[in-house]
Design an enzyme around this catalytic site. Structure first.
Site, short mmCIF file in Angstrom:
data_model
loop_
_atom_site.label_atom_id
_atom_site.label_comp_id
_atom_site.label_asym_id
_atom_site.label_seq_id
_atom_site.Cartn_x
_atom_site.Cartn_y
_atom_site.Cartn_z
CB SER A 129 -0.85 -0.03 1.27
OG SER A 129 -1.46 1.22 1.48
CE1 TYR A 153 -3.68 -2.51 5.78
CE2 TYR A 153 -3.34 -0.19 5.26
CZ TYR A 153 -3.58 -1.50 4.85
OH TYR A 153 -3.72 -1.77 3.51
CE LYS A 157 -1.50 -4.43 3.57
NZ LYS A 157 -1.80 -5.71 2.97
P1 NAD Z 1 -11.10 -6.77 1.72
O1 NAD Z 1 -11.25 -6.73 3.21
O2 NAD Z 1 -12.31 -6.52 0.89
O3 NAD Z 1 -10.47 -8.16 1.27
C1 NAD Z 1 -9.58 -8.88 2.08
C2 NAD Z 1 -10.10 -10.32 2.13
O4 NAD Z 1 -9.21 -11.09 2.92
C3 NAD Z 1 -11.48 -10.42 2.75
O5 NAD Z 1 -12.30 -11.18 1.90
C4 NAD Z 1 -11.23 -11.13 4.08
O6 NAD Z 1 -12.33 -11.92 4.45
C5 NAD Z 1 -9.99 -11.92 3.78
N1 NAD Z 1 -9.14 -12.23 4.93
C6 NAD Z 1 -8.66 -11.38 5.87
N2 NAD Z 1 -7.89 -12.04 6.74
C7 NAD Z 1 -7.87 -13.33 6.35
C8 NAD Z 1 -7.24 -14.49 6.84
N3 NAD Z 1 -6.49 -14.48 7.94
N4 NAD Z 1 -7.41 -15.66 6.18
C9 NAD Z 1 -8.19 -15.69 5.04
N5 NAD Z 1 -8.82 -14.63 4.54
C10 NAD Z 1 -8.66 -13.45 5.19
O7 NAD Z 1 -9.93 -5.74 1.35
P2 NAD Z 1 -9.44 -5.25 -0.08
O8 NAD Z 1 -9.74 -3.80 -0.19
O9 NAD Z 1 -9.87 -6.18 -1.12
O10 NAD Z 1 -7.87 -5.37 0.15
C11 NAD Z 1 -7.11 -6.48 -0.30
C12 NAD Z 1 -5.66 -6.28 0.09
O11 NAD Z 1 -5.19 -5.06 -0.48
C13 NAD Z 1 -5.45 -6.15 1.61
O12 NAD Z 1 -4.25 -6.81 1.94
C14 NAD Z 1 -5.32 -4.65 1.81
O13 NAD Z 1 -4.53 -4.34 2.93
C15 NAD Z 1 -4.61 -4.24 0.52
N6 NAD Z 1 -4.83 -2.82 0.17
C16 NAD Z 1 -6.12 -2.35 0.07
C17 NAD Z 1 -6.32 -1.00 -0.21
C18 NAD Z 1 -7.71 -0.44 -0.30
O14 NAD Z 1 -7.86 0.79 -0.19
N7 NAD Z 1 -8.75 -1.24 -0.53
C19 NAD Z 1 -5.22 -0.14 -0.40
C20 NAD Z 1 -3.94 -0.67 -0.31
C21 NAD Z 1 -3.76 -2.02 -0.02
N1 UFG Z 2 -12.15 11.82 3.37
C1 UFG Z 2 -13.15 12.69 3.77
N2 UFG Z 2 -14.27 12.18 4.35
C2 UFG Z 2 -14.45 10.83 4.54
C3 UFG Z 2 -13.43 9.95 4.12
C4 UFG Z 2 -12.29 10.48 3.55
O1 UFG Z 2 -13.02 13.91 3.61
O2 UFG Z 2 -15.48 10.43 5.09
C5 UFG Z 2 -10.95 12.38 2.72
C6 UFG Z 2 -9.65 12.09 3.46
O3 UFG Z 2 -9.40 13.07 4.44
C7 UFG Z 2 -8.63 12.07 2.32
C8 UFG Z 2 -9.44 11.53 1.13
O4 UFG Z 2 -10.80 11.74 1.46
O5 UFG Z 2 -8.24 13.39 2.01
C9 UFG Z 2 -9.22 10.04 0.89
O6 UFG Z 2 -9.45 9.32 2.09
P1 UFG Z 2 -9.55 7.72 2.10
O7 UFG Z 2 -9.84 7.31 3.51
O8 UFG Z 2 -10.48 7.27 1.04
O9 UFG Z 2 -8.10 7.27 1.65
P2 UFG Z 2 -6.68 7.45 2.35
O10 UFG Z 2 -5.74 7.96 1.31
O11 UFG Z 2 -6.76 8.22 3.60
O12 UFG Z 2 -6.30 5.97 2.77
C10 UFG Z 2 -6.52 4.83 1.93
C11 UFG Z 2 -6.60 3.60 2.80
C12 UFG Z 2 -5.27 3.35 3.43
C13 UFG Z 2 -4.25 3.23 2.35
C14 UFG Z 2 -4.24 4.46 1.50
C15 UFG Z 2 -3.27 4.28 0.33
O13 UFG Z 2 -7.59 3.77 3.82
O14 UFG Z 2 -5.31 2.17 4.16
O15 UFG Z 2 -5.53 4.71 0.97
O16 UFG Z 2 -3.55 3.11 -0.34
F1 UFG Z 2 -3.05 3.07 2.91
#
Ligand code: NAD
Ligand code: UFG
Length: 343
Positions: A129, A153, A157
């Site tokens: 991330s 978190y 990572k």
């Molecule tokens: P998500 O929660 O929708 O998907 C994660 C999945 O992993 C879920 O289906 C959950 O049930 C499963 N899971 C969690 N722990 C587990 C375990 N111990 N064993 C088996 N299954 C398990 O999240 P997502 O948004 O699809 O994210 C996927 C990956 O990408 C995550 O590792 C997250 O940290 C990373 N990521 C997400 C974002 C984002 O903004 N969505 C940004 C950067 C990185």
């Molecule tokens: N924001 C609002 N109101 C809300 C939610 C968000 O104003 O209710 C604003 C935040 O302050 C920020 C922007 O919208 O300026 C984006 O916020 P997000 O929470 O959607 O995204 P972030 O960049 O803060 O964080 C996300 C994930 C993190 C990840 C990061 C980079 O939550 O876990 O993107 O991948 F690390």
């Protein structure tokens, strides 16, 4: 002569990004095994993946920390590569419950690579991330930017990135891709799969879409006094389908030979909160009521990627713009106002 289809294990494949990944994998004629404990997802996504693709995958409900289960999966299947999405991802919850996050995200990866190693399967793509960059000193952010996560978190990572780097240094026959996602949003064009947060969404686009559909009353805009053109936070939103296509490119890149590679997956464009609201209103024909609230602790003013390394090394570039991301979110949200059917 026909070649055997590649078999890919997708941990966390029932989740938001993993489900979109499974669609692309099946459509590229790979065999897919999903391992997910459904702690943050629904098996309904698995049915939807199969409906979209008209193909079957193998779904195993279980925990990635369960070494015996993993060993059985590797004994029963010739797995060529693992895409490791399983993990917990809520920043606020990670501050309140750090041990839960370290246990899931670190031990999940440790158990996985132990079993992979024993099974001689050494191709792994890890969902990292942009959070590993913490609050960046400057933008755009390239992969050489110093890392420094600012919450459990993010640290989980970074620790996984470090342990995988150590693993590669000890055994350079591994093929490891660390993909640093910027802000994944959007949904599959079919409207059948999308993001379905368990509780009140933390992230901007799911929050906006739940306001649009009437589940939430109004959006709180966290700060309008940042040093940005309109004062609100700027992020690099990337369509989830573009994002998962980057993983296919990463698999192709790893197929060329052992390596440990780090790539940003972002568009290189930054959009403010106000721009995201406007784009969503336009695409959905709704009005999003909002209120200016105080800044959220730990938020950067501006974060967007320099995706040059992924463009040149992987031959990957994001295609979809913010309007398309909002259109696809709205198609999913408006047809699934309360997300997937609850069991
Ligand atoms: P998500 O929660 O929708 O998907 C994660 C999945 O992993 C879920 O289906 C959950 O049930 C499963 N899971 C969690 N722990 C587990 C375990 N111990 N064993 C088996 N299954 C398990 O999240 P997502 O948004 O699809 O994210 C996927 C990956 O990408 C995550 O590792 C997250 O940290 C990373 N990521 C997400 C974002 C984002 O903004 N969505 C940004 C950067 C990185
Ligand atoms: N924001 C609002 N109101 C809300 C939610 C968000 O104003 O209710 C604003 C935040 O302050 C920020 C922007 O919208 O300026 C984006 O916020 P997000 O929470 O959607 O995204 P972030 O960049 O803060 O964080 C996300 C994930 C993190 C990840 C990061 C980079 O939550 O876990 O993107 O991948 F690390």
């Amino acid at each position: 002569m026909t070649t055997k289809a590649e078999t890919v294990l997708v941990t966390g494949g029932a989740g938001y990004i993993g489900s979109h990944m499974c669609v692309e994998l099946l459509q590229s004629d790979r065999q897919v095994i999903v391992l997910d404990n459904l702690c943050n997802s629904s098996a309904a996504s698995i049915d939807a993946i199969q409906r979209i693709t008209q193909k079957q995958l193998s779904f195993v409900e279980g925990d990635v920390r369960d070494s015996d289960l993993l060993a059985r999966l590797f004994a029963q299947n010739e797995i060529d590569a693992v895409l490791h999405f399983a993990g917990l991802k809520a920043v606020g919850e990670s501050v309140a419950q750090p041990i839960k996050y370290y246990d899931n995200n670190l031990n999940g990866t440790l158990r996985l690579v132990e079993v992979m190693s024993a099974a001689q399967c050494k191709t792994l793509v890890f969902s990292s991330s942009a959070t590993v960059y913490g609050i960046p000193d400057s933008v755009p952010i390239d992969e050489s930017t110093v890392t420094g996560a600012i919450n459990p978190y993010g640290r989980s990572k970074l620790m996984v990135e470090e342990l995988l780097t150590d693993l590669y240094e000890a055994d350079p026959s591994w093929r490891i891709s660390l993909l640093r996602y910027f802000n994944p949003v959007g949904a599959h064009a079919s409207g059948e799969i999308g993001e379905d947060p368990n509780d009140i969404p933390n992230n901007l686009l799911p929050y906006i879409s739940q306001v649009a559909v009437g589940r939430l009353e109004k959006l709180n805009v966290f700060g309008n006094d940042y040093d940005t053109p309109d004062g609100t936070g700027v992020r690099d939103y990337i369509h989830v389908v573009d994002l998962v296509k980057g993983h296919l490119k990463a698999l192709e890149y790893l197929a060329k030979g052992p390596k440990l590679a780090i790539h940003n997956l972002g568009t290189g464009n930054g959009y403010s909160v106000m721009e995201a609201i406007k784009a969503f209103e336009k695409c959905s024909g709704t009005t999003i009521p909002y209120e200016i609230a105080s800044r959220r602790l730990g938020d950067a003013a501006v974060s967007f990627a320099d995706p040059t390394k992924a463009n040149t090394e992987l031959g990957w570039q994001a295609q979809f713009d913010l309007d398309r991301m909002c259109e696809d979110v709205w198609r999913w949200q408006s047809t699934h106002p309360t997300g997937y059917p609850k069991a």
